[in-house]
Design a protein around this motif. Structure first.
Motif, PDB file in Angstrom:
ATOM      1  N   SER A  56       0.824  -1.216   0.000  1.00  0.00           N
ATOM      2  CA  SER A  56       0.000   0.000   0.000  1.00  0.00           C
ATOM      3  C   SER A  56       0.860   1.269   0.000  1.00  0.00           C
ATOM      4  O   SER A  56       0.359   2.344  -0.293  1.00  0.00           O
ATOM      5  CB  SER A  56      -0.938   0.009   1.213  1.00  0.00           C
ATOM      6  N   ARG A 170      19.378   1.749  -6.824  1.00  0.00           N
ATOM      7  CA  ARG A 170      18.706   3.033  -6.994  1.00  0.00           C
ATOM      8  C   ARG A 170      18.776   3.862  -5.708  1.00  0.00           C
ATOM      9  O   ARG A 170      19.085   5.052  -5.738  1.00  0.00           O
ATOM     10  CB  ARG A 170      17.244   2.793  -7.410  1.00  0.00           C
TER      11      ARG A 170
ATOM     12  N   LEU B  61      -4.039  -1.925 -11.727  1.00  0.00           N
ATOM     13  CA  LEU B  61      -2.885  -1.034 -11.646  1.00  0.00           C
ATOM     14  C   LEU B  61      -2.297  -0.817 -13.044  1.00  0.00           C
ATOM     15  O   LEU B  61      -1.934   0.307 -13.410  1.00  0.00           O
ATOM     16  CB  LEU B  61      -1.843  -1.632 -10.692  1.00  0.00           C
ATOM     17  N   ARG B  65      -1.925   2.722 -14.981  1.00  0.00           N
ATOM     18  CA  ARG B  65      -0.629   3.250 -15.443  1.00  0.00           C
ATOM     19  C   ARG B  65      -0.691   3.640 -16.923  1.00  0.00           C
ATOM     20  O   ARG B  65      -0.149   4.677 -17.319  1.00  0.00           O
ATOM     21  CB  ARG B  65       0.473   2.217 -15.211  1.00  0.00           C
ATOM     22  N   GLU B  81       3.374   9.390 -14.697  1.00  0.00           N
ATOM     23  CA  GLU B  81       2.306   8.658 -14.001  1.00  0.00           C
ATOM     24  C   GLU B  81       2.390   8.852 -12.488  1.00  0.00           C
ATOM     25  O   GLU B  81       1.361   8.921 -11.806  1.00  0.00           O
ATOM     26  CB  GLU B  81       2.380   7.155 -14.345  1.00  0.00           C
ATOM     27  N   ASP B  82       3.602   8.914 -11.954  1.00  0.00           N
ATOM     28  CA  ASP B  82       3.742   9.033 -10.503  1.00  0.00           C
ATOM     29  C   ASP B  82       3.334  10.411  -9.990  1.00  0.00           C
ATOM     30  O   ASP B  82       2.768  10.529  -8.899  1.00  0.00           O
ATOM     31  CB  ASP B  82       5.173   8.702 -10.079  1.00  0.00           C
ATOM     32  N   ALA B  85      -0.359  10.173  -9.769  1.00  0.00           N
ATOM     33  CA  ALA B  85      -0.869   9.255  -8.745  1.00  0.00           C
ATOM     34  C   ALA B  85      -0.573   9.748  -7.330  1.00  0.00           C
ATOM     35  O   ALA B  85      -1.399   9.595  -6.431  1.00  0.00           O
ATOM     36  CB  ALA B  85      -0.263   7.868  -8.949  1.00  0.00           C
ATOM     37  N   PHE B  86       0.596  10.325  -7.138  1.00  0.00           N
ATOM     38  CA  PHE B  86       1.051  10.567  -5.769  1.00  0.00           C
ATOM     39  C   PHE B  86       1.012  12.029  -5.334  1.00  0.00           C
ATOM     40  O   PHE B  86       1.163  12.322  -4.157  1.00  0.00           O
ATOM     41  CB  PHE B  86       2.480  10.041  -5.591  1.00  0.00           C
ATOM     42  N   GLU B 246      -2.085   6.950   2.924  1.00  0.00           N
ATOM     43  CA  GLU B 246      -1.197   5.784   3.005  1.00  0.00           C
ATOM     44  C   GLU B 246      -0.445   5.592   1.685  1.00  0.00           C
ATOM     45  O   GLU B 246       0.773   5.423   1.663  1.00  0.00           O
ATOM     46  CB  GLU B 246      -2.036   4.537   3.326  1.00  0.00           C
ATOM     47  N   MET B 247      -1.180   5.663   0.589  1.00  0.00           N
ATOM     48  CA  MET B 247      -0.568   5.409  -0.718  1.00  0.00           C
ATOM     49  C   MET B 247       0.498   6.451  -1.053  1.00  0.00           C
ATOM     50  O   MET B 247       1.537   6.142  -1.618  1.00  0.00           O
ATOM     51  CB  MET B 247      -1.648   5.414  -1.803  1.00  0.00           C
ATOM     52  N   TRP B 249       2.241   8.339   1.015  1.00  0.00           N
ATOM     53  CA  TRP B 249       3.096   8.678   2.149  1.00  0.00           C
ATOM     54  C   TRP B 249       4.576   8.817   1.785  1.00  0.00           C
ATOM     55  O   TRP B 249       5.248   9.788   2.167  1.00  0.00           O
ATOM     56  CB  TRP B 249       2.916   7.623   3.262  1.00  0.00           C
ATOM     57  N   MET B 250       5.120   7.897   1.028  1.00  0.00           N
ATOM     58  CA  MET B 250       6.546   7.962   0.693  1.00  0.00           C
ATOM     59  C   MET B 250       6.874   9.200  -0.136  1.00  0.00           C
ATOM     60  O   MET B 250       7.839   9.904   0.133  1.00  0.00           O
ATOM     61  CB  MET B 250       6.970   6.711  -0.088  1.00  0.00           C
ATOM     62  N   GLN B 251       6.071   9.448  -1.161  1.00  0.00           N
ATOM     63  CA  GLN B 251       6.329  10.590  -2.039  1.00  0.00           C
ATOM     64  C   GLN B 251       6.159  11.924  -1.297  1.00  0.00           C
ATOM     65  O   GLN B 251       6.854  12.889  -1.583  1.00  0.00           O
ATOM     66  CB  GLN B 251       5.381  10.555  -3.244  1.00  0.00           C
ATOM     67  N   TYR B 254       9.283  12.087   1.336  1.00  0.00           N
ATOM     68  CA  TYR B 254      10.594  12.280   0.703  1.00  0.00           C
ATOM     69  C   TYR B 254      10.389  12.874  -0.689  1.00  0.00           C
ATOM     70  O   TYR B 254      10.533  12.168  -1.688  1.00  0.00           O
ATOM     71  CB  TYR B 254      11.327  10.944   0.583  1.00  0.00           C
ATOM     72  N   LEU B 257      12.437  12.533  -4.923  1.00  0.00           N
ATOM     73  CA  LEU B 257      13.491  11.522  -5.059  1.00  0.00           C
ATOM     74  C   LEU B 257      13.132  10.476  -6.106  1.00  0.00           C
ATOM     75  O   LEU B 257      11.978  10.289  -6.449  1.00  0.00           O
ATOM     76  CB  LEU B 257      13.727  10.836  -3.708  1.00  0.00           C
ATOM     77  N   GLU B 258      14.179   9.808  -6.581  1.00  0.00           N
ATOM     78  CA  GLU B 258      13.988   8.689  -7.510  1.00  0.00           C
ATOM     79  C   GLU B 258      13.920   7.394  -6.716  1.00  0.00           C
ATOM     80  O   GLU B 258      14.699   7.187  -5.789  1.00  0.00           O
ATOM     81  CB  GLU B 258      15.176   8.601  -8.479  1.00  0.00           C
ATOM     82  N   TRP B 259      13.020   6.514  -7.104  1.00  0.00           N
ATOM     83  CA  TRP B 259      12.881   5.238  -6.384  1.00  0.00           C
ATOM     84  C   TRP B 259      13.053   4.070  -7.308  1.00  0.00           C
ATOM     85  O   TRP B 259      12.725   2.974  -7.008  1.00  0.00           O
ATOM     86  CB  TRP B 259      11.522   5.173  -5.685  1.00  0.00           C
TER      87      TRP B 259
END
Lengths: 316, 259
Positions: A56, A170, B61, B65, B81-82, B85-86, B246-247, B249-251, B254, B257-259
């Motif tokens: 998620s 990465r 998904l 995309r 796309e990110d 989405a984020f 929740e979805m 949260w990372m973006q 931070y 950044l590149e993931w």
């Protein structure tokens, strides 16, 4: 009769041929395989949880897709292995019940938590890497269905391992936060990964018999050494520090020397006192119990359908 | 102008802005549903369903995309796309309300899925014939997936509805909870009509498909005619904000950044 069977079995093992489900085999051989393949299947199933924990929250859609596909592969491996175990005369329901009752173990590594995104890469790189080292050996195992399952599973695991390593590349090329995440992750997973190969050969309860039967073909310590030798240069390439002050290349042996494993921790986790043993099993039991009404409904519906078909044929 | 839509079919045209909104709306539907389905992984009633639900999540998904990527190109602001989405807010998400509803029990998830699969069967079939070849290609691939999805979800709705007393009760309750989010599926704006050959006309077809499944499952459509709406305008139920927090949260934690 039994003597004749035993002699044939021994001959197959000696000739490095495969034992197949309908062949005669000693009870101990059958029991050992049911335990081992069952535990292997359980490990795949429980292993869905630590990685599922990040589905998620995956940081990009691409990473999310890779992660879902990987966790799904693990479920597929579990299914495949349960089927291999079933060729030995046990049902999947019996195996699952043994897991839920705690009488069957699964790989202790999955009792550790995934606490940051780098853990998803580390699990692919180290955990799948360690698993592959073991499974390549098992693909030469004397039991045909297990050996063939391993060939197929190893292909997918190798793919997962490369994906995990690529994820870490990465991160390690990224920001200081991303590098710190990666270092924190290897700090937590390195030793548990080494423990995946099991106790020292001298302390391993099942090893001698399994080796004689050619279920297992390389010792725990040799596999562990193989893994360390392959992995250290990969950590160097990432610029990550392996949390072992005793780690050093031994020119004479042609291998890396490494420090002592904390066997106290190992046995504690095996006994159920790892970070998440209780949570992993509770999660699985809860899912099973919550789904009971669904499985009952499927059976009830199938019975109704069969009765209706019977009735329509009778009156036709 | 990327991919001129089907003016010859509908007599209407659509500008980039309209096409972008159309693509993002459908991408959002799929992404939000994929996120919900992903929540099931390792929690399904049996192993086969763990695999099936993960597969559904992956398909939706994948559809999201493809649509986001196309939308970003149409938009022409160098986003990907990110970003879409984020980095959009709850109000900027334009998914229909059905897909953001919580998983609930297995019956609720399967009823939600069956309603949506029946809709997508019609949607993708229509879109696979539009003049915009990029969109038609995405739709043609998705149409095959929707066929499998519907077979799976309708099979479960029938099994659960016509299974035990408990499964019937749970599935009927799910139908009652989710029915009010179904009319919105066929509530189309002008742009949808222009691109989608008038999907709004298809509501009757959807109803006959859904009714067919519910009949076989011995389930009934609720008497209450009330229907919710607002998703395409960014007016959501309270559930979406939590899903996004929740979805994303990372973006959000931070940024850049590149993931």
């Amino acid at each position: 009769m039994a003597l004749q069977d035993q002699a044939e079995f021994d001959a197959v093992i000696a000739a490095d041929d495969k034992i197949e489900p309908t062949d005669w085999m000693p009870d101990g051989y059958r029991k050992t395989l049911i335990r081992q393949i069952g535990q292997h299947a359980h490990s795949e199933i429980i292993g869905m949880q630590p990685e599922g924990n990040w589905i998620s929250r995956a940081p990009t859609l691409h990473r999310k897709a890779i992660l879902i596909a990987k966790v799904q592969d693990e479920g597929g491996h579990g299914l495949y292995l349960y089927s291999a175990a079933e060729t030995l005369g046990v049902t999947r329901d019996q195996l699952v019940a043994a897991l839920h009752a705690g009488s069957h173990k699964y790989s202790s590594i999955f009792n550790y938590p995934t606490l940051n995104w780098a853990d998803i890469g580390t699990i692919g790189w180290l955990v799948d890497g360690a698993a592959i080292t073991n499974q390549v050996m098992l693909s030469r195992s004397s039991y045909g269905p297990y050996s063939r399952a391993m060939v197929r599973i190893c292909k997918e695991e190798s793919f997962h391992q490369r994906q995990g390593y690529e994820l870490l590349i990465r991160l390690c090329e990224g920001s200081s936060e991303q590098k710190a995440m990666s270092q924190d992750s290897i700090d937590r997973w390195w030793w548990p990964a080494l423990m995946m190969f099991g106790p020292h050969d001298s302390d391993s309860t099942h090893s001698a018999e399994s080796t004689a039967w050619k279920i297992k073909r390389v010792s725990n310590d040799d596999l562990r050494q193989q893994f360390v030798d392959a992995t250290v240069p990969q950590a160097d390439y990432l610029g990550l520090h392996i949390p072992d002050p005793d780690l050093v290349w031994n020119e004479e042996r042609g291998h890396y020397d490494f420090g002592p494993i904390d066997w106290e921790e190992f046995w504690q986790v095996v006994k159920g006192n790892g970070p998440l043993n209780r949570e992993r099993l509770d999660h699985k039991r809860a899912a099973w119990d919550d789904g009971a009404w669904v499985r009952e409904a499927a059976v009830a519906h199938a019975e109704k359908q069969a009765a209706r078909e019977f009735e329509s044929r009778r009156t036709a | 102008m990327a991919g001129l839509p089907t003016a010859e079919l509908t007599g209407q045209t659509v500008d980039d802005e309209g096409l972008f909104r159309f693509l993002v709306g459908h991408a959002d539907d799929n992404l939000v549903l994929a996120q919900r389905l992903g929540e099931w992984v390792s929690r399904a009633p049996e192993l086969e369903e763990d695999l099936a639900l993960a597969n559904l999540a992956l398909d939706h998904l994948g559809q999201a995309r493809a649509l986001f990527t196309y939308a970003a190109e149409v938009q022409g602001e160098g986003k990907d796309e990110d970003d879409l989405a984020f980095l959009r807010t709850e109000q900027e998400f334009t998914n229909k309300l059905l897909v953001e509803q919580p998983n609930g029990d297995f019956a609720q998830t399967m009823v939600r899925q069956m309603f949506f699969d029946a809709y997508q069967l019609i949607l993708w079939e229509q879109l696979s014939e539009v003049a915009d070849s990029r969109l038609a290609g995405i739709a043609a691939k998705a149409n095959k997936e929707a066929t499998y999805h519907f077979r799976h979800s309708s099979g479960w709705v029938v099994r659960l509805g016509d299974g035990t007393d408990e499964s019937h009760r749970r599935t009927q309750r799910a139908v009652e909870r989710l029915w009010r989010f179904t009319a919105e599926l066929f509530e189309s704006g002008e742009v949808d009509a222009a691109i989608g050959r008038g999907i709004a006309d298809q509501a009757e077809r959807w109803l006959s498909i859904a009714e067919g499944v519910l009949d076989e499952a011995t389930l009934t459509i609720p008497d209450d005619p009330f229907q919710r709406s607002g998703g395409r305008a960014g007016a959501h139920t309270e559930h979406l904000g939590h899903l996004l927090s929740e979805m994303q949260w990372m973006q959000r934690t931070y940024p850049g950044l590149e993931w």
